[in-house]
Design a protein around this motif. Sequence first.
Motif, PDB file in Angstrom:
ATOM      1  N   GLY A 186       0.771  -1.240   0.000  1.00 30.96           N
ATOM      2  CA  GLY A 186       0.000   0.000   0.000  1.00 30.96           C
ATOM      3  C   GLY A 186       0.795   1.279   0.000  1.00 30.96           C
ATOM      4  N   GLY A 187       2.135   1.200  -0.143  1.00 32.83           N
ATOM      5  CA  GLY A 187       2.934   2.417  -0.053  1.00 32.83           C
ATOM      6  C   GLY A 187       4.088   2.436  -1.029  1.00 32.83           C
ATOM      7  N   ALA A 188       4.696   3.622  -1.190  1.00 29.93           N
ATOM      8  CA  ALA A 188       5.807   3.792  -2.124  1.00 29.93           C
ATOM      9  C   ALA A 188       7.115   3.277  -1.525  1.00 29.93           C
ATOM     10  N   PHE A 189       7.523   3.853  -0.403  1.00 29.22           N
ATOM     11  CA  PHE A 189       8.771   3.444   0.248  1.00 29.22           C
ATOM     12  C   PHE A 189       8.516   2.738   1.575  1.00 29.22           C
ATOM     13  N   PHE A 190       7.417   3.115   2.233  1.00 26.21           N
ATOM     14  CA  PHE A 190       6.987   2.484   3.477  1.00 26.21           C
ATOM     15  C   PHE A 190       5.591   1.900   3.276  1.00 26.21           C
TER      16      PHE A 190
ATOM     17  N   LEU B 169       4.233   5.207   8.930  1.00 24.51           N
ATOM     18  CA  LEU B 169       4.774   6.412   9.569  1.00 24.51           C
ATOM     19  C   LEU B 169       3.791   7.051  10.545  1.00 24.51           C
ATOM     20  N   GLU B 170       2.510   6.707  10.421  1.00 24.07           N
ATOM     21  CA  GLU B 170       1.511   7.259  11.340  1.00 24.07           C
ATOM     22  C   GLU B 170       1.290   6.373  12.557  1.00 24.07           C
ATOM     23  N   ASP B 171       1.937   5.221  12.585  1.00 24.06           N
ATOM     24  CA  ASP B 171       1.766   4.266  13.684  1.00 24.06           C
ATOM     25  C   ASP B 171       2.821   4.526  14.758  1.00 24.06           C
ATOM     26  N   PRO B 172       2.445   4.988  15.962  1.00 26.20           N
ATOM     27  CA  PRO B 172       3.442   5.276  17.004  1.00 26.20           C
ATOM     28  C   PRO B 172       4.292   4.060  17.361  1.00 26.20           C
ATOM     29  N   GLU B 173       3.731   2.871  17.255  1.00 25.70           N
ATOM     30  CA  GLU B 173       4.494   1.676  17.610  1.00 25.70           C
ATOM     31  C   GLU B 173       5.618   1.397  16.621  1.00 25.70           C
TER      32      GLU B 173
END
Length: 320
Positions: free
Chosen positions: A62-66, A71-75
């Motif tokens: 679901g993402g380009a590099f991540f 990046l929105e997941d604090p864990e």
Amino acid sequence: MAPTDVIPWLLDTDPALRWQVERDLLDAPAVQWEATRARIPHEGFGAALLEKQDPATGLWAGGAFFPAGYLEDPESATLPGQPWTATTWSLTTLREWGMDPAPLRERDTAAMLARTAHWEYDPSLPYWGGEVDVCINAMTLANGLWLGADVEPLATWFAEHTMAEGGWNCEAVEGSTRASFHSTLNALRALHEHERATGGTDALRAAQRAGEEYLLQRRLTRRLSTGELVGPWVDHFLYPPRHIYTALRALDHFRHAGRRDPRMEDAIAMVEDAQQADGTWLQQHVLPGAVWFEVDVRVGEPSPWLTMQALRVLRWWHAG
């Protein structure tokens, strides 16, 4: 064992590795290794990774590099390493295995990604235009060439961002003015693919020569200022290497580019010294982070991938 005794072991592997053994170590007829390479999208590692692509978006995870939401997941900030499952990493893996891009072109992957992929650094940037990180842009340039995307504007980016020392650094956006072994090798690999695919330009050939000279002045292994090893990673051979520099990976680039230089001798000695008594090379490091599936062995075990790469580098070097 003598190095030739590992060949049956290397042949008993996935087509993504086996075809390179046939071509680079055995000088098999093209009809043989091409047939093996043609199996990559249909079985083993290649087929498994192709199955992970979203047919509606062309993305992996679901993402380009991540992966989407990472990046929105604090864990995620507490996890070791980073995921290696998103689109850029997955495309790079398939390309570096030598897979024919036809299955991805049939899916219109390049056009889908132009519509659906957004850089996490800045979602307004077009996927095939790259972003600000040298290593990300290097993978994107090489992947775009492979898939038939228009990446010529991205190619010119490398000539415009060469540093005074002759190399590149992913941390330039944060103010660094010193080139990096890691970033420079990744850029060189992509620019070599650009030259092979398009014939290159004078500016990009000059950038390549400057980047290669940056590494050769340092004997592929050492700091120019002190002569010390540039880092512990230089002789810690690993597969998959991702973005990491090693002496073996640098030598394999120069082998592929067809450029020999006596300043490579220190790096050659590192590769030779790492060979085990049974003719193999060990996995010396594994980068942490989520993967779709494992493609090589654990640390301390004989690695078919590293053994193949080391043997073909040494074969090339000593044949000269």
